[in-house]
Design a protein around this motif. Structure first.
Motif, PDB file in Angstrom:
ATOM      1  N   PHE A 117     -17.160  -6.851  13.709  1.00 54.77           N
ATOM      2  CA  PHE A 117     -17.555  -5.805  12.757  1.00 54.77           C
ATOM      3  C   PHE A 117     -17.321  -6.162  11.293  1.00 54.77           C
ATOM      4  N   CYS A 118     -16.951  -7.402  10.981  1.00 55.55           N
ATOM      5  CA  CYS A 118     -16.542  -7.719   9.604  1.00 55.55           C
ATOM      6  C   CYS A 118     -17.489  -8.691   8.920  1.00 55.55           C
ATOM      7  N   THR A 119     -17.647  -8.508   7.622  1.00 51.78           N
ATOM      8  CA  THR A 119     -18.313  -9.476   6.765  1.00 51.78           C
ATOM      9  C   THR A 119     -17.523  -9.581   5.462  1.00 51.78           C
ATOM     10  N   SER A 120     -17.745 -10.656   4.732  1.00 56.14           N
ATOM     11  CA  SER A 120     -17.144 -10.808   3.413  1.00 56.14           C
ATOM     12  C   SER A 120     -18.246 -10.858   2.373  1.00 56.14           C
ATOM     13  N   GLU A 121     -18.009 -10.232   1.257  1.00 52.59           N
ATOM     14  CA  GLU A 121     -19.005 -10.152   0.192  1.00 52.59           C
ATOM     15  C   GLU A 121     -18.346 -10.450  -1.142  1.00 52.59           C
ATOM     16  N   PRO A 122     -19.110 -10.932  -2.130  1.00 49.61           N
ATOM     17  CA  PRO A 122     -18.533 -11.182  -3.460  1.00 49.61           C
ATOM     18  C   PRO A 122     -17.904  -9.925  -4.047  1.00 49.61           C
ATOM     19  N   PHE A 123     -16.836 -10.127  -4.779  1.00 48.01           N
ATOM     20  CA  PHE A 123     -16.111  -9.027  -5.405  1.00 48.01           C
ATOM     21  C   PHE A 123     -16.585  -8.867  -6.848  1.00 48.01           C
ATOM     22  N   PHE A 124     -17.007  -7.672  -7.210  1.00 48.67           N
ATOM     23  CA  PHE A 124     -17.428  -7.398  -8.576  1.00 48.67           C
ATOM     24  C   PHE A 124     -16.479  -6.420  -9.271  1.00 48.67           C
ATOM     25  N   SER A 125     -16.184  -5.327  -8.621  1.00 42.41           N
ATOM     26  CA  SER A 125     -15.312  -4.314  -9.213  1.00 42.41           C
ATOM     27  C   SER A 125     -14.537  -3.622  -8.114  1.00 42.41           C
ATOM     28  N   ALA A 126     -13.241  -3.397  -8.347  1.00 44.07           N
ATOM     29  CA  ALA A 126     -12.424  -2.695  -7.359  1.00 44.07           C
ATOM     30  C   ALA A 126     -12.952  -1.292  -7.092  1.00 44.07           C
ATOM     31  N   TYR A 127     -13.690  -0.726  -8.028  1.00 46.64           N
ATOM     32  CA  TYR A 127     -14.160   0.650  -7.880  1.00 46.64           C
ATOM     33  C   TYR A 127     -15.280   0.785  -6.851  1.00 46.64           C
ATOM     34  N   GLU A 128     -15.831  -0.346  -6.419  1.00 48.58           N
ATOM     35  CA  GLU A 128     -16.793  -0.302  -5.315  1.00 48.58           C
ATOM     36  C   GLU A 128     -16.141   0.251  -4.047  1.00 48.58           C
ATOM     37  N   ARG A 129     -14.844   0.127  -3.964  1.00 50.89           N
ATOM     38  CA  ARG A 129     -14.125   0.538  -2.752  1.00 50.89           C
ATOM     39  C   ARG A 129     -14.277   2.032  -2.479  1.00 50.89           C
ATOM     40  N   VAL A 130     -14.403   2.834  -3.516  1.00 48.10           N
ATOM     41  CA  VAL A 130     -14.608   4.273  -3.373  1.00 48.10           C
ATOM     42  C   VAL A 130     -16.028   4.681  -3.767  1.00 48.10           C
ATOM     43  N   LEU A 131     -16.591   4.007  -4.753  1.00 48.08           N
ATOM     44  CA  LEU A 131     -17.922   4.381  -5.242  1.00 48.08           C
ATOM     45  C   LEU A 131     -19.044   3.781  -4.416  1.00 48.08           C
ATOM     46  N   LEU A 200      -6.379   4.582  -5.778  1.00 48.46           N
ATOM     47  CA  LEU A 200      -7.091   4.489  -4.505  1.00 48.46           C
ATOM     48  C   LEU A 200      -7.904   3.199  -4.416  1.00 48.46           C
ATOM     49  N   CYS A 201      -8.466   2.772  -5.532  1.00 45.08           N
ATOM     50  CA  CYS A 201      -9.309   1.576  -5.510  1.00 45.08           C
ATOM     51  C   CYS A 201      -8.506   0.281  -5.464  1.00 45.08           C
ATOM     52  N   HIS A 202      -7.244   0.332  -5.875  1.00 38.26           N
ATOM     53  CA  HIS A 202      -6.426  -0.879  -5.928  1.00 38.26           C
ATOM     54  C   HIS A 202      -5.292  -0.897  -4.906  1.00 38.26           C
ATOM     55  N   VAL A 203      -5.144   0.162  -4.128  1.00 40.91           N
ATOM     56  CA  VAL A 203      -4.002   0.274  -3.233  1.00 40.91           C
ATOM     57  C   VAL A 203      -4.009  -0.826  -2.167  1.00 40.91           C
ATOM     58  N   ASN A 204      -2.847  -1.353  -1.876  1.00 40.96           N
ATOM     59  CA  ASN A 204      -2.641  -2.322  -0.807  1.00 40.96           C
ATOM     60  C   ASN A 204      -1.787  -1.647   0.259  1.00 40.96           C
ATOM     61  N   GLN A 205      -2.391  -1.313   1.375  1.00 44.42           N
ATOM     62  CA  GLN A 205      -1.694  -0.509   2.362  1.00 44.42           C
ATOM     63  C   GLN A 205      -0.759  -1.309   3.253  1.00 44.42           C
ATOM     64  N   GLN A 206      -0.634  -2.613   2.960  1.00 46.35           N
ATOM     65  CA  GLN A 206       0.415  -3.397   3.600  1.00 46.35           C
ATOM     66  C   GLN A 206       1.707  -3.335   2.792  1.00 46.35           C
ATOM     67  N   ASP A 207       1.643  -2.733   1.617  1.00 51.18           N
ATOM     68  CA  ASP A 207       2.808  -2.550   0.758  1.00 51.18           C
ATOM     69  C   ASP A 207       3.464  -1.207   1.107  1.00 51.18           C
ATOM     70  N   TRP A 208       4.775  -1.227   1.387  1.00 51.16           N
ATOM     71  CA  TRP A 208       5.432  -0.012   1.868  1.00 51.16           C
ATOM     72  C   TRP A 208       5.339   1.116   0.860  1.00 51.16           C
TER      73      TRP A 208
END
Length: 353
Positions: A117-131, A200-208
């Motif tokens: 179920f996974c693919t990797s894509e170029p990163f442009f802006s962290a805000y894509e994560r929510v927007l 929300l756009c920058h959160v790392n959920q592996q960080d306690w």
């Protein structure tokens, strides 16, 4: 003028027949029908190096993701030109990911994850994560994981497909939290609302600490009593983690990580205290990388449906996870039925950093 909205709608409505024809070509059936199209869009006006294999039903010359994506994208162009859009009189289509979208004329992306179920894509802006994206995409799930275990010839097939509008190509769980808080937080304090989006756009959920703060953001407008109970749970969770780390012989989390969260207890304004703690985490962990949203991103956030349907995490590139989409297309819980514990468990499965 080309009505790309109408063309994309036509593709969405005819996706089953598109997949049927695409699979036919991937099996080597009547591939010569699109030979001219493949030659035109091939590098240097030549047929792709994998064309002869495709012609004989051996659709993949090797099993790296880049090659698979190229075969599927170019063969899809053949399907769209020869069949789906042939009656619309549009100019020739091209594949050009360098422009930020795979099929620029249609403003349409193509993503082809396999059974993981996974693919990797170029990163442009962290805000894509929510927007999400500014273009729609066709998601074509392949049987790559199965096919690679079979003896040659290797034949890839599309086993499921979905059409996602741009805003749906965003993190489902983070969008749920953003949508839950957007209106009340915006009306209370616009600057705090921007900080929430930034977190929300920058959160790392592996960080306690980040995960603890995310739980608090989910419950941002619950009662003070509820938030205090949640802080007690977070403190207990920290104690359990220290014990687990001690048993494993790993370096324990510093007490300061907990203290930065528990400072919220003493505040008379819990919402502001939580948002400020989130902003502090962003600064501590990302420094200048994690800027606040620009004007365009902020405007998109305010009018967005916040209807993300996939998992997204960041590690040099975006890592898209389409498991939610294909495992439960119409079974995404509503806000009223999704509690925070379930949300955290979903993130544990979806996110890799």
């Amino acid at each position: 003028m080309i009505d790309t909205v109408h063309l994309r709608s036509h593709i969405k409505n005819n996706l089953p027949s598109i997949v049927h024809q695409l699979n036919s070509y991937l099996r080597g059936e009547n591939v010569s029908d699109i030979e001219g199209i493949l030659q035109r869009i091939g590098r240097g006006g030549r047929l792709p190096h994998w064309y002869d294999l495709l012609l004989t039903g051996q659709s993949m010359p090797n099993l790296d993701g880049k090659t698979i994506g190229s075969v599927i994208e170019m063969t899809l162009i053949g399907v769209l030109e020869k069949h789906t859009l042939s009656s619309f009189g549009i100019p020739h289509l091209v594949v050009n990911p360098a422009k930020g979208v795979d099929i620029p004329l249609l403003n349409l992306g193509v993503k082809s994850p396999s059974e993981n179920f996974c693919t990797s894509e170029p990163f442009f802006s962290a805000y894509e994560r929510v927007l999400g994206n500014e273009s729609d995409a066709v998601i074509l799930l392949t049987d790559y994981q199965t096919a690679k275990r079979n003896p040659p010839p290797v034949r890839i097939q599309i086993i499921k497909a979905a059409y996602l509008k741009g805003s749906e190509i965003a993190d489902r769980n983070l969008c749920i939290i953003a949508k839950r808080n957007r209106e009340p937080l915006y009306h209370q304090n616009e600057a705090s609302c921007k900080k929430m989006l930034q977190f929300l756009c920058h959160v790392n959920q592996q960080d306690w600490r980040a995960k603890a703060l995310l739980r608090l953001v989910y419950s941002l407008f619950d009662s003070d009593a509820t938030l205090l109970d949640l802080l007690n749970d977070i403190e207990a969770d920290f104690a359990k983690k220290l014990m687990a780390d001690s048993r494993k012989g790993t370096e324990p989390l510093p007490q300061s990580e907990l203290d930065k969260v528990l400072e919220i207890r003493g505040s008379n304004h819990k919402v502001s205290a939580i948002i400020n703690a989130c902003s502090d985490w962003v600064i501590d962990n990302h420094k200048d990388f994690a800027r606040l949203p620009n004007d365009n991103e902020w405007y998109r956030f305010l009018r967005s449906d916040l209807d993300g349907r996939i998992g997204m995490s960041f590690a040099l590139q975006w890592r898209y996870n389409f498991g939610n989409l294909f495992n439960a297309l119409d079974l995404i819980p509503s806000l009223s039925t999704l509690d925070m514990q379930n949300l955290v468990e979903l993130e544990d499965r979806d996110e890799l950093f």
